[in-house]
Design an enzyme around this catalytic site. Sequence first.
Site, PDB file in Angstrom:
ATOM      1  N   HIS A 135      -9.025 -33.338  35.126  1.00  0.00           N
ATOM      2  CA  HIS A 135      -9.720 -32.719  33.981  1.00  0.00           C
ATOM      3  C   HIS A 135      -9.428 -31.219  33.935  1.00  0.00           C
ATOM      4  CE1 HIS A 135     -13.694 -32.817  31.471  1.00  0.00           C
ATOM      5  NE2 HIS A 135     -12.933 -31.818  31.077  1.00  0.00           N
TER       6      HIS A 135
ATOM      7  N   ASP B 204     -12.861 -35.144  25.091  1.00  0.00           N
ATOM      8  CA  ASP B 204     -13.664 -34.189  25.865  1.00  0.00           C
ATOM      9  C   ASP B 204     -13.917 -32.878  25.107  1.00  0.00           C
ATOM     10  OD1 ASP B 204     -14.988 -33.211  28.289  1.00  0.00           O
ATOM     11  OD2 ASP B 204     -13.369 -31.754  28.229  1.00  0.00           O
TER      12      ASP B 204
ATOM     13  N   ASP C  77     -12.663 -29.483  35.475  1.00  0.00           N
ATOM     14  CA  ASP C  77     -13.031 -29.044  34.122  1.00  0.00           C
ATOM     15  C   ASP C  77     -12.689 -27.560  33.941  1.00  0.00           C
ATOM     16  OD1 ASP C  77     -13.865 -29.059  31.517  1.00  0.00           O
ATOM     17  OD2 ASP C  77     -15.991 -29.316  31.953  1.00  0.00           O
TER      18      ASP C  77
ATOM     19  N   HIS D 134     -11.465 -19.234  28.969  1.00  0.00           N
ATOM     20  CA  HIS D 134     -11.863 -18.697  27.663  1.00  0.00           C
ATOM     21  C   HIS D 134     -11.519 -17.218  27.605  1.00  0.00           C
ATOM     22  CE1 HIS D 134     -13.781 -22.171  25.934  1.00  0.00           C
ATOM     23  NE2 HIS D 134     -14.490 -22.355  27.025  1.00  0.00           N
TER      24      HIS D 134
ATOM     25  N   PRO E 133     -18.716 -22.618  25.897  1.00  0.00           N
ATOM     26  CA  PRO E 133     -19.044 -23.176  27.215  1.00  0.00           C
ATOM     27  C   PRO E 133     -17.793 -23.419  28.043  1.00  0.00           C
ATOM     28  CG  PRO E 133     -19.072 -24.921  25.567  1.00  0.00           C
ATOM     29  CD  PRO E 133     -18.727 -23.641  24.833  1.00  0.00           C
TER      30      PRO E 133
HETATM   31  O1  DOR Z   1     -17.849 -26.448  29.246  1.00  0.00           O
HETATM   32  C1  DOR Z   1     -16.996 -27.115  28.674  1.00  0.00           C
HETATM   33  N1  DOR Z   1     -15.864 -26.542  28.243  1.00  0.00           N
HETATM   34  N2  DOR Z   1     -17.217 -28.407  28.475  1.00  0.00           N
HETATM   35  C2  DOR Z   1     -16.400 -29.160  27.720  1.00  0.00           C
HETATM   36  O2  DOR Z   1     -16.650 -30.326  27.578  1.00  0.00           O
HETATM   37  C3  DOR Z   1     -15.230 -28.554  27.062  1.00  0.00           C
HETATM   38  C4  DOR Z   1     -14.786 -27.349  27.768  1.00  0.00           C
HETATM   39  C5  DOR Z   1     -13.841 -26.496  26.977  1.00  0.00           C
HETATM   40  O3  DOR Z   1     -12.893 -27.024  26.374  1.00  0.00           O
HETATM   41  O4  DOR Z   1     -13.981 -25.272  27.022  1.00  0.00           O
HETATM   42 ZN    ZN Z   2     -16.411 -32.260  28.703  1.00  0.00          ZN
END
Ligand code: DOR
Ligand code: ZN
Length: 425
Positions: free
Chosen positions: A56, A150, A303, A307, A321
């Site tokens: 992920h 996702d 994950d 950003h 997020p």
């Molecule tokens: O915190 C997250 N960021 N959760 C997600 O499901 C997507 C991800 C993102 O793409 O930034």
């Molecule tokens: Zn997710």
Amino acid sequence: MTAYLITNVSVVGGEPTDLLIRDGVVAAVGDGLAADDATVVDATGLVALPGLVDLHTHLREPGREDAETVESGSRAAALGGYTAVCAMANTSPVADTAGVVEQVWRLGREAGLVDVQPIGAVTVGLAGERLAELGAMADSAAGVRIFSDDGHCVSDPRLMRRALEYVKAFDGVIAQHAEEPRLTEGAQMHEGEVSTRLGLTGWPAVAEEAIIARDVLLAEHVGSRLHVCHVSTAGSVEVLRQAKARGVRVTAEVTPHHLLLTDAKAESYDPVFKVNPPLRTAADIAALREALAEGVIDIIATDHAPHAVEDKECEWAYARPGMLGLETALSIALDVFGPRWDLIAERMSRTPARIAGLTGHGVDPAPGVPANLTLVDPAARRVIEPAELASRSRNTPYARMTLPGRIVATFLRGEPTVLDGKAVK
Ligand code: DOR
Ligand code: ZN
């Protein structure tokens, strides 16, 4: 191709020995190996693990190359000890066609730092309305086997059923972001005592648990494989435990941050701690750790969600997020579980490779196996400095924390991608 002789290394926690790497494979394992033509890597005190595999990862290319590219994310992965990553589909354009998944796959090959295995979207544009071209993505050069929306939940039960039915033909997997959208409208953080005190709209645990409960029933009905992304609550663990006991073909992942950080981090109002699903409570963390150790949760997946500064250094409510993970995941695993090397190899390499169907990855170093491996210094401690990370983004929740363990070297098919703790290219 250069040969490498790795001396005095503990293979997955065993007694120190030597490893000879030649022509992309582990040529020999044993004491007192010699090879005149080989570059010697003194690995005294180091542990060799099968190269880590991340199921992920958000690489952001195409579309948000300012936040991450396939190349920069691949470098971050190699530095974290990974030899393969599965790239999530929520790019721009979305990876919902053979063309886009092939582009990501080709960029991964060109970077040559880890194997990049694209994940395809379940629905066109992640809109949750029509199934994407799952078959065309599966048949493409990228050979997609995992599909996920996702970032969004496939919340329509009929679409979810159809997706599960569709991928059954080629033993594909649907990886679900479990979030009932009607229960999380406007949500900013975990719904609980802290959200009440801060006056932020809560994301209740039941929004995750309700979708997992529904989806294990759908997967059982169809007989297909379901994978649950970033499990974050104690209640989800119980649903998974029951489903597995019944023989449902379900696997699940937990992120490093959900194993370590609680919703109390939101008290800082620092959006670096905003993530979806949100950071939960200490009781959830305890249940997640136990589930991972037992195998009710199968793997750790990062994950990794880079950003750009403007999407994170703003008011909490406007921040995107997600948090970085690739360069710190092994350290968090060591922090949480200590030197339980077999557990770490199982949850971060062997099992994710098996779920993703990545042959040649997730195999312990032994004569004849592809030389995809990483060398860890468990005694090292390092202070995480965001500016020193290889990711293009800086949103690590571990800034200035001292974490155990350091990746000293990573080999992809016998070629080093990391040596002396530094990326080779
Ligand atoms: O915190 C997250 N960021 N959760 C997600 O499901 C997507 C991800 C993102 O793409 O930034
Ligand atoms: Zn997710």
